[in-house]
Design a protein around this motif. Structure first.
Motif, PDB file in Angstrom:
ATOM      1  N   ILE A   1      44.694  43.728  46.683  1.00  0.00           N
ATOM      2  CA  ILE A   1      45.946  44.298  47.346  1.00  0.00           C
ATOM      3  C   ILE A   1      47.157  43.512  46.827  1.00  0.00           C
ATOM      4  O   ILE A   1      47.489  42.162  46.759  1.00  0.00           O
ATOM      5  CB  ILE A   1      46.016  44.092  48.837  1.00  0.00           C
ATOM      6  N   GLY A   2      48.206  44.279  46.351  1.00  0.00           N
ATOM      7  CA  GLY A   2      49.370  43.850  45.726  1.00  0.00           C
ATOM      8  C   GLY A   2      50.217  44.742  45.052  1.00  0.00           C
ATOM      9  O   GLY A   2      49.993  45.851  45.060  1.00  0.00           O
ATOM     10  N   PHE A   3      51.061  44.343  44.623  1.00  0.00           N
ATOM     11  CA  PHE A   3      52.225  45.257  43.658  1.00  0.00           C
ATOM     12  C   PHE A   3      51.933  45.248  42.208  1.00  0.00           C
ATOM     13  O   PHE A   3      51.254  46.087  41.775  1.00  0.00           O
ATOM     14  CB  PHE A   3      53.620  44.905  43.810  1.00  0.00           C
ATOM     15  N   ALA A   4      52.058  44.136  41.615  1.00  0.00           N
ATOM     16  CA  ALA A   4      51.861  43.935  40.284  1.00  0.00           C
ATOM     17  C   ALA A   4      50.407  43.064  40.178  1.00  0.00           C
ATOM     18  O   ALA A   4      50.168  42.308  41.167  1.00  0.00           O
ATOM     19  CB  ALA A   4      52.715  43.097  39.544  1.00  0.00           C
ATOM     20  N   GLY A   5      49.567  43.442  39.172  1.00  0.00           N
ATOM     21  CA  GLY A   5      48.211  42.639  39.092  1.00  0.00           C
ATOM     22  C   GLY A   5      48.394  41.151  38.678  1.00  0.00           C
ATOM     23  O   GLY A   5      49.468  40.639  38.342  1.00  0.00           O
ATOM     24  N   PRO A   6      47.391  40.461  39.296  1.00  0.00           N
ATOM     25  CA  PRO A   6      47.497  38.828  38.972  1.00  0.00           C
ATOM     26  C   PRO A   6      47.683  38.318  37.767  1.00  0.00           C
ATOM     27  O   PRO A   6      48.284  37.559  37.295  1.00  0.00           O
ATOM     28  CB  PRO A   6      46.129  38.373  39.611  1.00  0.00           C
ATOM     29  N   ARG A   7      47.153  39.130  36.723  1.00  0.00           N
ATOM     30  CA  ARG A   7      47.490  38.873  35.297  1.00  0.00           C
ATOM     31  C   ARG A   7      48.710  38.950  34.884  1.00  0.00           C
ATOM     32  O   ARG A   7      49.439  38.216  34.050  1.00  0.00           O
ATOM     33  CB  ARG A   7      46.624  39.646  34.372  1.00  0.00           C
ATOM     34  N   VAL A   8      49.466  40.182  35.358  1.00  0.00           N
ATOM     35  CA  VAL A   8      50.798  40.237  34.886  1.00  0.00           C
ATOM     36  C   VAL A   8      51.899  39.248  35.639  1.00  0.00           C
ATOM     37  O   VAL A   8      52.747  38.742  35.139  1.00  0.00           O
ATOM     38  CB  VAL A   8      51.221  41.735  35.526  1.00  0.00           C
ATOM     39  N   ILE A   9      51.227  38.728  37.002  1.00  0.00           N
ATOM     40  CA  ILE A   9      52.145  37.738  37.581  1.00  0.00           C
ATOM     41  C   ILE A   9      51.962  36.418  36.855  1.00  0.00           C
ATOM     42  O   ILE A   9      53.020  35.691  36.682  1.00  0.00           O
ATOM     43  CB  ILE A   9      51.578  37.752  39.068  1.00  0.00           C
ATOM     44  N   GLU A  10      50.810  36.115  36.567  1.00  0.00           N
ATOM     45  CA  GLU A  10      50.616  34.759  35.994  1.00  0.00           C
ATOM     46  C   GLU A  10      51.472  34.689  34.409  1.00  0.00           C
ATOM     47  O   GLU A  10      51.910  33.837  34.121  1.00  0.00           O
ATOM     48  CB  GLU A  10      49.109  34.536  35.683  1.00  0.00           C
ATOM     49  N   GLY A  11      51.363  35.995  33.734  1.00  0.00           N
ATOM     50  CA  GLY A  11      52.070  36.137  32.520  1.00  0.00           C
ATOM     51  C   GLY A  11      53.523  35.946  32.694  1.00  0.00           C
ATOM     52  O   GLY A  11      54.310  35.416  31.674  1.00  0.00           O
ATOM     53  N   THR A  12      54.162  36.291  33.789  1.00  0.00           N
ATOM     54  CA  THR A  12      55.580  36.382  34.208  1.00  0.00           C
ATOM     55  C   THR A  12      55.907  34.848  34.428  1.00  0.00           C
ATOM     56  O   THR A  12      56.940  34.423  34.250  1.00  0.00           O
ATOM     57  CB  THR A  12      55.988  37.216  35.059  1.00  0.00           C
ATOM     58  N   VAL A  13      55.297  34.507  35.659  1.00  0.00           N
ATOM     59  CA  VAL A  13      55.765  32.990  36.055  1.00  0.00           C
ATOM     60  C   VAL A  13      55.027  31.866  35.555  1.00  0.00           C
ATOM     61  O   VAL A  13      55.595  30.760  35.626  1.00  0.00           O
ATOM     62  CB  VAL A  13      55.467  32.912  37.649  1.00  0.00           C
ATOM     63  N   ARG A  14      53.938  32.237  34.541  1.00  0.00           N
ATOM     64  CA  ARG A  14      53.407  31.134  33.774  1.00  0.00           C
ATOM     65  C   ARG A  14      52.925  29.875  34.523  1.00  0.00           C
ATOM     66  O   ARG A  14      53.072  28.873  34.267  1.00  0.00           O
ATOM     67  CB  ARG A  14      54.579  30.654  32.590  1.00  0.00           C
ATOM     68  N   GLU A  15      52.332  30.515  35.633  1.00  0.00           N
ATOM     69  CA  GLU A  15      51.615  29.430  36.449  1.00  0.00           C
ATOM     70  C   GLU A  15      50.284  29.944  37.095  1.00  0.00           C
ATOM     71  O   GLU A  15      50.144  31.365  37.033  1.00  0.00           O
ATOM     72  CB  GLU A  15      52.416  29.231  37.947  1.00  0.00           C
ATOM     73  N   LYS A  16      49.211  29.251  37.155  1.00  0.00           N
ATOM     74  CA  LYS A  16      48.075  29.560  37.647  1.00  0.00           C
ATOM     75  C   LYS A  16      48.086  29.813  39.370  1.00  0.00           C
ATOM     76  O   LYS A  16      48.525  29.164  40.152  1.00  0.00           O
ATOM     77  CB  LYS A  16      46.995  28.512  37.477  1.00  0.00           C
ATOM     78  N   LEU A  17      47.701  30.981  39.738  1.00  0.00           N
ATOM     79  CA  LEU A  17      47.732  31.595  40.913  1.00  0.00           C
ATOM     80  C   LEU A  17      46.838  31.164  41.970  1.00  0.00           C
ATOM     81  O   LEU A  17      45.586  30.629  41.284  1.00  0.00           O
ATOM     82  CB  LEU A  17      47.529  33.181  41.021  1.00  0.00           C
ATOM     83  N   PRO A  18      46.871  30.987  43.051  1.00  0.00           N
ATOM     84  CA  PRO A  18      45.830  30.234  43.846  1.00  0.00           C
ATOM     85  C   PRO A  18      44.484  31.084  44.067  1.00  0.00           C
ATOM     86  O   PRO A  18      44.486  32.156  43.836  1.00  0.00           O
ATOM     87  CB  PRO A  18      46.458  30.509  45.490  1.00  0.00           C
ATOM     88  N   GLU A  19      43.494  30.424  44.327  1.00  0.00           N
ATOM     89  CA  GLU A  19      42.145  30.951  44.210  1.00  0.00           C
ATOM     90  C   GLU A  19      42.005  32.210  45.450  1.00  0.00           C
ATOM     91  O   GLU A  19      42.739  31.999  46.543  1.00  0.00           O
ATOM     92  CB  GLU A  19      41.049  29.996  44.833  1.00  0.00           C
ATOM     93  N   GLY A  20      41.690  33.406  44.893  1.00  0.00           N
ATOM     94  CA  GLY A  20      41.763  34.393  45.957  1.00  0.00           C
ATOM     95  C   GLY A  20      42.824  35.039  46.142  1.00  0.00           C
ATOM     96  O   GLY A  20      42.977  36.098  46.989  1.00  0.00           O
ATOM     97  N   PHE A  21      43.888  34.886  45.267  1.00  0.00           N
ATOM     98  CA  PHE A  21      45.191  35.354  45.596  1.00  0.00           C
ATOM     99  C   PHE A  21      45.100  36.993  45.164  1.00  0.00           C
ATOM    100  O   PHE A  21      44.471  37.409  44.483  1.00  0.00           O
ATOM    101  CB  PHE A  21      46.264  34.994  44.244  1.00  0.00           C
ATOM    102  N   GLN A  22      45.905  37.809  46.461  1.00  0.00           N
ATOM    103  CA  GLN A  22      45.836  38.954  46.352  1.00  0.00           C
ATOM    104  C   GLN A  22      44.722  39.607  46.961  1.00  0.00           C
ATOM    105  O   GLN A  22      44.570  40.882  46.973  1.00  0.00           O
ATOM    106  CB  GLN A  22      46.213  39.736  45.270  1.00  0.00           C
ATOM    107  N   ARG A  23      43.591  38.835  47.414  1.00  0.00           N
ATOM    108  CA  ARG A  23      42.574  39.552  48.054  1.00  0.00           C
ATOM    109  C   ARG A  23      42.763  39.673  49.635  1.00  0.00           C
ATOM    110  O   ARG A  23      43.623  38.918  50.249  1.00  0.00           O
ATOM    111  CB  ARG A  23      41.367  38.360  47.736  1.00  0.00           C
ATOM    112  N   SER A  24      42.138  40.394  50.280  1.00  0.00           N
ATOM    113  CA  SER A  24      42.038  40.571  51.617  1.00  0.00           C
ATOM    114  C   SER A  24      42.217  39.364  52.489  1.00  0.00           C
ATOM    115  O   SER A  24      43.219  39.225  53.262  1.00  0.00           O
ATOM    116  CB  SER A  24      41.114  41.452  52.202  1.00  0.00           C
ATOM    117  N   GLU A  25      41.352  38.520  52.257  1.00  0.00           N
ATOM    118  CA  GLU A  25      41.396  37.240  53.031  1.00  0.00           C
ATOM    119  C   GLU A  25      42.441  36.243  52.693  1.00  0.00           C
ATOM    120  O   GLU A  25      43.105  35.867  53.682  1.00  0.00           O
ATOM    121  CB  GLU A  25      40.075  36.186  52.527  1.00  0.00           C
ATOM    122  N   PHE A  26      43.199  36.418  51.499  1.00  0.00           N
ATOM    123  CA  PHE A  26      44.285  35.612  51.286  1.00  0.00           C
ATOM    124  C   PHE A  26      45.456  36.191  51.980  1.00  0.00           C
ATOM    125  O   PHE A  26      46.203  35.340  52.716  1.00  0.00           O
ATOM    126  CB  PHE A  26      44.713  35.582  49.788  1.00  0.00           C
TER     127      PHE A  26
END
Length: 284
Positions: free
Chosen positions: A228-253
Protein backbone atom coordinates in the motif's frame (compact mmCIF):
# COMPACT_ATOMS: atom_id res chain seq x y z
CA UNK A 1 9.47 -53.29 -16.51
CA UNK A 2 7.58 -54.71 -19.49
CA UNK A 3 8.49 -58.32 -18.49
CA UNK A 4 7.02 -57.71 -15.03
CA UNK A 5 3.75 -56.43 -16.47
CA UNK A 6 3.34 -59.64 -18.44
CA UNK A 7 3.47 -61.67 -15.21
CA UNK A 8 0.50 -59.81 -13.72
CA UNK A 9 -3.12 -60.88 -14.31
CA UNK A 10 -4.83 -58.75 -16.93
CA UNK A 11 -7.29 -57.25 -14.37
CA UNK A 12 -4.44 -55.98 -12.19
CA UNK A 13 -2.56 -54.68 -15.22
CA UNK A 14 -5.49 -52.56 -16.37
CA UNK A 15 -6.46 -51.30 -12.91
CA UNK A 16 -3.09 -50.50 -11.41
CA UNK A 17 -0.62 -49.93 -14.22
CA UNK A 18 -2.70 -47.95 -16.69
CA UNK A 19 -1.59 -44.34 -16.54
CA UNK A 20 -4.47 -42.09 -15.56
CA UNK A 21 -4.49 -38.43 -16.50
CA UNK A 22 -4.78 -35.81 -13.77
CA UNK A 23 -7.49 -33.25 -14.56
CA UNK A 24 -6.20 -29.75 -15.20
CA UNK A 25 -6.83 -27.21 -12.45
CA UNK A 26 -6.98 -29.84 -9.72
CA UNK A 27 -3.91 -28.47 -7.91
CA UNK A 28 -2.47 -25.01 -7.33
CA UNK A 29 0.90 -23.78 -6.09
CA UNK A 30 1.22 -21.08 -3.46
CA UNK A 31 3.21 -18.11 -4.80
CA UNK A 32 4.69 -17.51 -1.35
CA UNK A 33 5.61 -20.87 0.23
CA UNK A 34 5.40 -23.01 -2.95
CA UNK A 35 3.09 -25.52 -1.22
CA UNK A 36 1.02 -27.68 -3.56
CA UNK A 37 -2.62 -27.08 -2.67
CA UNK A 38 -5.82 -28.90 -3.56
CA UNK A 39 -7.77 -26.44 -5.71
CA UNK A 40 -11.17 -27.03 -4.09
CA UNK A 41 -9.69 -26.59 -0.62
CA UNK A 42 -8.04 -23.34 -1.72
CA UNK A 43 -11.33 -22.02 -3.09
CA UNK A 44 -13.13 -22.93 0.13
CA UNK A 45 -10.45 -20.90 1.93
CA UNK A 46 -11.12 -17.89 -0.35
CA UNK A 47 -7.76 -18.16 -2.16
CA UNK A 48 -5.79 -17.87 1.09
CA UNK A 49 -3.00 -20.43 1.44
CA UNK A 50 -3.85 -22.71 4.39
CA UNK A 51 -0.12 -23.33 4.96
CA UNK A 52 1.29 -19.81 5.20
CA UNK A 53 -1.88 -17.62 4.99
CA UNK A 54 -0.61 -15.85 1.87
CA UNK A 55 -3.48 -13.90 0.30
CA UNK A 56 -3.52 -14.59 -3.41
CA UNK A 57 -4.85 -11.99 -5.80
CA UNK A 58 -8.42 -12.67 -6.90
CA UNK A 59 -10.77 -11.16 -9.46
CA UNK A 60 -13.20 -8.39 -8.59
CA UNK A 61 -16.25 -10.53 -9.31
CA UNK A 62 -14.97 -13.44 -7.21
CA UNK A 63 -14.22 -11.07 -4.33
CA UNK A 64 -17.78 -9.74 -4.38
CA UNK A 65 -19.08 -13.31 -4.68
CA UNK A 66 -17.19 -14.22 -1.48
CA UNK A 67 -18.33 -11.04 0.26
CA UNK A 68 -21.99 -10.51 -0.61
CA UNK A 69 -25.04 -12.59 0.28
CA UNK A 70 -26.04 -14.73 -2.67
CA UNK A 71 -29.15 -14.01 -4.75
CA UNK A 72 -29.66 -10.36 -3.81
CA UNK A 73 -27.20 -8.54 -6.05
CA UNK A 74 -27.76 -5.80 -8.63
CA UNK A 75 -24.84 -4.52 -10.71
CA UNK A 76 -24.43 -0.75 -11.01
CA UNK A 77 -22.93 1.16 -13.93
CA UNK A 78 -22.54 -1.88 -16.16
CA UNK A 79 -23.67 0.25 -19.14
CA UNK A 80 -20.75 2.70 -18.74
CA UNK A 81 -17.99 1.61 -21.14
CA UNK A 82 -14.48 2.94 -21.85
CA UNK A 83 -13.61 5.14 -24.85
CA UNK A 84 -10.27 6.06 -26.39
CA UNK A 85 -10.97 9.80 -26.46
CA UNK A 86 -7.32 10.80 -26.83
CA UNK A 87 -6.41 8.16 -29.45
CA UNK A 88 -3.52 7.34 -27.13
CA UNK A 89 -0.72 5.09 -28.25
CA UNK A 90 2.42 3.88 -26.48
CA UNK A 91 3.85 0.49 -27.47
CA UNK A 92 0.34 -0.34 -28.69
CA UNK A 93 -2.94 1.48 -29.17
CA UNK A 94 -5.04 2.12 -26.07
CA UNK A 95 -8.12 0.67 -27.76
CA UNK A 96 -6.15 -2.55 -28.34
CA UNK A 97 -5.13 -2.65 -24.68
CA UNK A 98 -8.78 -2.27 -23.71
CA UNK A 99 -9.80 -5.05 -26.07
CA UNK A 100 -7.10 -7.39 -24.72
CA UNK A 101 -7.98 -6.63 -21.08
CA UNK A 102 -11.67 -7.25 -21.75
CA UNK A 103 -10.94 -10.62 -23.33
CA UNK A 104 -8.51 -11.70 -20.59
CA UNK A 105 -10.69 -10.68 -17.62
CA UNK A 106 -14.17 -11.01 -19.13
CA UNK A 107 -14.88 -7.55 -17.68
CA UNK A 108 -15.59 -4.32 -19.53
CA UNK A 109 -13.69 -2.15 -17.04
CA UNK A 110 -11.51 -2.26 -13.92
CA UNK A 111 -14.29 -1.68 -11.35
CA UNK A 112 -17.32 -3.83 -10.55
CA UNK A 113 -20.03 -2.24 -8.37
CA UNK A 114 -22.92 -4.16 -6.80
CA UNK A 115 -25.88 -3.31 -4.62
CA UNK A 116 -26.55 -6.20 -2.24
CA UNK A 117 -26.34 -7.38 1.34
CA UNK A 118 -23.70 -8.76 3.66
CA UNK A 119 -25.14 -10.90 6.46
CA UNK A 120 -28.50 -9.23 5.63
CA UNK A 121 -27.08 -5.71 6.06
CA UNK A 122 -27.90 -3.76 2.85
CA UNK A 123 -25.02 -1.92 1.18
CA UNK A 124 -23.23 -1.05 -2.04
CA UNK A 125 -19.90 -2.81 -2.64
CA UNK A 126 -17.24 -2.06 -5.26
CA UNK A 127 -14.16 -4.10 -6.16
CA UNK A 128 -11.22 -3.33 -8.45
CA UNK A 129 -10.19 -5.85 -11.12
CA UNK A 130 -6.38 -5.77 -11.01
CA UNK A 131 -6.13 -7.91 -14.13
CA UNK A 132 -7.70 -5.09 -16.15
CA UNK A 133 -4.73 -2.85 -17.01
CA UNK A 134 -3.47 -3.10 -13.43
CA UNK A 135 -6.80 -2.04 -11.94
CA UNK A 136 -6.01 1.49 -13.10
CA UNK A 137 -8.53 4.27 -12.55
CA UNK A 138 -9.86 5.95 -15.68
CA UNK A 139 -13.07 7.80 -16.52
CA UNK A 140 -15.29 4.72 -16.36
CA UNK A 141 -13.90 3.58 -13.00
CA UNK A 142 -14.58 7.04 -11.58
CA UNK A 143 -18.09 7.15 -13.04
CA UNK A 144 -19.02 3.67 -11.79
CA UNK A 145 -17.68 4.54 -8.34
CA UNK A 146 -19.76 7.74 -8.20
CA UNK A 147 -22.86 5.91 -9.41
CA UNK A 148 -22.37 3.45 -6.56
CA UNK A 149 -22.12 6.39 -4.14
CA UNK A 150 -25.34 7.83 -5.59
CA UNK A 151 -27.17 4.56 -4.91
CA UNK A 152 -25.86 4.61 -1.34
CA UNK A 153 -27.19 8.15 -0.95
CA UNK A 154 -30.54 7.29 -2.52
CA UNK A 155 -31.20 4.30 -0.25
CA UNK A 156 -29.20 5.54 2.77
CA UNK A 157 -27.02 2.42 2.85
CA UNK A 158 -23.25 2.01 3.49
CA UNK A 159 -20.58 1.84 0.81
CA UNK A 160 -17.65 -0.61 0.85
CA UNK A 161 -14.78 -0.58 -1.64
CA UNK A 162 -12.07 -3.22 -2.16
CA UNK A 163 -9.09 -1.49 -3.78
CA UNK A 164 -6.51 -3.31 -5.91
CA UNK A 165 -4.88 -0.86 -8.29
CA UNK A 166 -1.65 0.47 -9.69
CA UNK A 167 -3.13 3.99 -9.70
CA UNK A 168 -4.41 6.38 -12.36
CA UNK A 169 -4.54 5.17 -15.98
CA UNK A 170 -1.81 6.95 -17.93
CA UNK A 171 -3.51 6.26 -21.28
CA UNK A 172 -6.27 8.69 -20.27
CA UNK A 173 -3.86 11.39 -19.08
CA UNK A 174 -5.58 14.27 -17.22
CA UNK A 175 -8.96 12.61 -17.60
CA UNK A 176 -7.78 9.86 -15.26
CA UNK A 177 -6.27 12.31 -12.76
CA UNK A 178 -9.58 14.20 -12.64
CA UNK A 179 -11.21 11.06 -11.24
CA UNK A 180 -9.28 11.54 -7.98
CA UNK A 181 -11.18 14.78 -7.34
CA UNK A 182 -14.44 13.35 -8.65
CA UNK A 183 -14.51 10.32 -6.34
CA UNK A 184 -13.28 12.39 -3.38
CA UNK A 185 -16.12 14.88 -3.86
CA UNK A 186 -18.64 12.02 -4.02
CA UNK A 187 -17.28 10.58 -0.78
CA UNK A 188 -17.58 14.00 0.84
CA UNK A 189 -21.33 13.99 -0.01
CA UNK A 190 -21.58 10.53 1.54
CA UNK A 191 -19.87 11.78 4.69
CA UNK A 192 -22.18 14.81 4.92
CA UNK A 193 -25.16 12.46 5.05
CA UNK A 194 -23.53 10.38 7.79
CA UNK A 195 -23.43 7.24 5.65
CA UNK A 196 -20.52 4.89 6.49
CA UNK A 197 -17.77 4.24 3.97
CA UNK A 198 -15.41 1.33 4.61
CA UNK A 199 -12.27 1.11 2.50
CA UNK A 200 -10.55 -2.28 2.20
CA UNK A 201 -6.98 -2.21 0.87
CA UNK A 202 -5.74 -5.33 -0.89
CA UNK A 203 -2.47 -6.16 -2.63
CA UNK A 204 -1.52 -3.84 -4.29
CA UNK A 205 -3.15 -0.44 -3.66
CA UNK A 206 -0.95 2.26 -5.15
CA UNK A 207 -0.81 5.61 -6.93
CA UNK A 208 -3.85 7.80 -7.49
CA UNK A 209 -6.22 5.27 -5.96
CA UNK A 210 -4.28 5.22 -2.69
CA UNK A 211 -4.10 9.03 -2.81
CA UNK A 212 -7.87 9.39 -3.07
CA UNK A 213 -10.68 6.91 -2.44
CA UNK A 214 -8.59 4.19 -0.80
CA UNK A 215 -7.45 6.32 2.15
CA UNK A 216 -10.69 8.26 2.70
CA UNK A 217 -12.62 5.54 4.47
CA UNK A 218 -14.33 6.15 7.80
CA UNK A 219 -12.72 2.83 8.65
CA UNK A 220 -9.71 1.58 6.68
CA UNK A 221 -9.07 -2.16 6.67
CA UNK A 222 -6.22 -3.99 4.94
CA UNK A 223 -5.53 -7.60 4.09
CA UNK A 224 -2.31 -9.07 5.55
CA UNK A 225 0.97 -8.21 3.78
CA UNK A 226 -0.76 -5.99 1.20
CA UNK A 227 1.47 -3.46 -0.59
CA UNK A 228 0.00 0.00 0.00
CA UNK A 229 1.42 3.38 -0.94
CA UNK A 230 1.76 6.07 -3.59
CA UNK A 231 5.07 5.40 -5.31
CA UNK A 232 6.60 1.92 -5.20
CA UNK A 233 9.47 1.13 -2.80
CA UNK A 234 12.04 0.85 -5.59
CA UNK A 235 11.08 4.31 -6.89
CA UNK A 236 11.36 5.78 -3.40
CA UNK A 237 14.74 4.16 -2.74
CA UNK A 238 16.00 5.48 -6.08
CA UNK A 239 14.82 8.98 -5.17
CA UNK A 240 15.95 9.30 -1.54
CA UNK A 241 18.96 7.00 -2.06
CA UNK A 242 18.37 5.27 1.25
CA UNK A 243 17.43 1.73 2.20
CA UNK A 244 13.81 1.58 3.33
CA UNK A 245 12.80 -0.10 6.62
CA UNK A 246 11.88 -3.78 6.58
CA UNK A 247 8.26 -4.30 5.52
CA UNK A 248 7.91 -0.67 4.39
CA UNK A 249 4.51 -0.01 2.73
CA UNK A 250 3.08 -3.34 3.87
CA UNK A 251 -0.16 -3.50 5.85
CA UNK A 252 1.58 -4.30 9.12
CA UNK A 253 3.94 -1.30 8.78
CA UNK A 254 1.00 1.03 8.06
CA UNK A 255 -0.99 -0.30 11.03
CA UNK A 256 1.97 0.22 13.34
CA UNK A 257 2.29 3.83 12.15
CA UNK A 258 -1.41 4.64 12.36
CA UNK A 259 -2.20 4.90 8.64
CA UNK A 260 -4.88 2.16 8.74
CA UNK A 261 -7.29 0.96 11.40
CA UNK A 262 -7.03 -2.83 11.26
CA UNK A 263 -5.77 -5.86 9.37
CA UNK A 264 -8.33 -8.59 8.69
CA UNK A 265 -7.85 -12.00 7.12
CA UNK A 266 -9.93 -12.44 3.95
CA UNK A 267 -11.69 -15.44 5.46
CA UNK A 268 -12.96 -13.23 8.32
CA UNK A 269 -13.62 -10.09 6.23
CA UNK A 270 -17.32 -10.67 5.55
CA UNK A 271 -18.30 -11.21 9.19
CA UNK A 272 -16.01 -8.41 10.41
CA UNK A 273 -17.47 -5.79 8.07
CA UNK A 274 -21.03 -7.00 8.74
CA UNK A 275 -20.49 -6.48 12.49
CA UNK A 276 -19.02 -3.00 11.95
CA UNK A 277 -21.87 -1.95 9.65
CA UNK A 278 -24.49 -3.37 11.98
CA UNK A 279 -23.13 -1.11 14.74
CA UNK A 280 -22.72 1.94 12.53
CA UNK A 281 -26.20 1.63 11.00
CA UNK A 282 -27.86 0.33 14.20
CA UNK A 283 -29.04 -2.77 12.34
CA UNK A 284 -29.87 -6.06 14.05
Amino acid sequence: MSWFKKLLPSRIRTETLTKKGVPEGLWSKCDKCSAILYRLELERNMEVCPKCEYHMRISARKRLEYFLDQGVQTEIGVDVLPLDRLKFRDLKKYKDRLSTAQKETDEKEALVVMRGQVCKVPLVAAAFEYGFIGGSMGAVVGERFVRGINVSLEFNIPFVCFSASGGARMQEALISLMQMAKVSAALARLSEQGIPYISVLTDPTMGGVSASLAMLGDIIIAEPKALIGFAGPRVIEGTVREKLPEGFQRSEFLLEHGAIDMIVNRVDMRECIARILAKLTKSN
